[in-house]
Design an enzyme around this catalytic site. Structure first.
Site, PDB file in Angstrom:
ATOM      1  N   ASP A 177       1.896  -2.006   1.501  1.00 21.79           N
ATOM      2  CA  ASP A 177       0.580  -1.367   1.476  1.00 21.79           C
ATOM      3  C   ASP A 177       0.721  -0.008   0.788  1.00 21.79           C
ATOM      4  O   ASP A 177       1.064   0.035  -0.388  1.00 21.79           O
ATOM      5  CB  ASP A 177       0.033  -1.264   2.901  1.00 21.79           C
ATOM      6  N   CYS A 179       8.538  -6.901   1.360  1.00 23.03           N
ATOM      7  CA  CYS A 179       7.882  -5.638   1.688  1.00 23.03           C
ATOM      8  C   CYS A 179       8.968  -4.567   1.650  1.00 23.03           C
ATOM      9  O   CYS A 179       9.959  -4.723   0.929  1.00 23.03           O
ATOM     10  CB  CYS A 179       7.176  -5.719   3.051  1.00 23.03           C
ATOM     11  N   ARG A 195       6.207  -7.796   7.424  1.00 24.68           N
ATOM     12  CA  ARG A 195       5.141  -8.153   6.479  1.00 24.68           C
ATOM     13  C   ARG A 195       5.559  -9.212   5.464  1.00 24.68           C
ATOM     14  O   ARG A 195       4.817 -10.167   5.210  1.00 24.68           O
ATOM     15  CB  ARG A 195       4.631  -6.904   5.753  1.00 24.68           C
TER      16      ARG A 195
END
Length: 133
Positions: A35, A76, A82
């Site tokens: 992210d 990730c 993730r």
């Protein structure tokens, strides 16, 4: 009923070897599900599909972009939560689409990059296969 893991692991060195092999690069899709921690660098040519949006249309986008790719590698930052979660969801949902006769990608090998981007970057920071932002 036995549990069957829907993905395998690949090491940073194994992935780098494949990415550097002429003709193999087009057979591999690398999916980065980081992210906000995506900033700072990524594997050249990766598909960025943030984990926060993965179930909100991201998975269909990844499936469309990888439909002709025999090997899909998820990662990730550390590939502890993730990356493996996205790989599992991708593999299982793609199998379901295929079983229903839907428009699923070709049969694929799904992997998770062991140690994530952190380990990959440790070994290949000065390589041309990493882009530093």
């Amino acid at each position: 009923m036995a549990f069957r893991q829907s993905f395998s692991f690949i090491t940073a060195k194994e992935l780098a070897t494949l990415l550097k092999t002429p003709g193999k690069r087009k057979e591999i899709a690398v999916v980065d599900v980081r992210d906000d921690d995506y900033q700072g660098g990524h594997i050249k040519g990766c598909i960025h599909s943030p984990s926060l949006k993965f179930l909100d249309g991201g998975i269909e986008d990844v499936r469309e972009k990888t439909k002709d790719t025999p090997t899909v590698v998820f990662h990730c930052f550390l590939s502890q939560i993730r990356g493996p979660k996205a790989a599992r969801i991708y593999a299982e949902s793609t199998d379901e689409v295929r079983q229903r006769g839907g428009d699923a990608p070709i049969p694929q090998e799904v992997y998770v990059l062991r140690g994530g981007f952190t380990e990959f970057q440790t070994f290949f920071k000065v390589s041309k296969i990493i882009i530093l932002d």
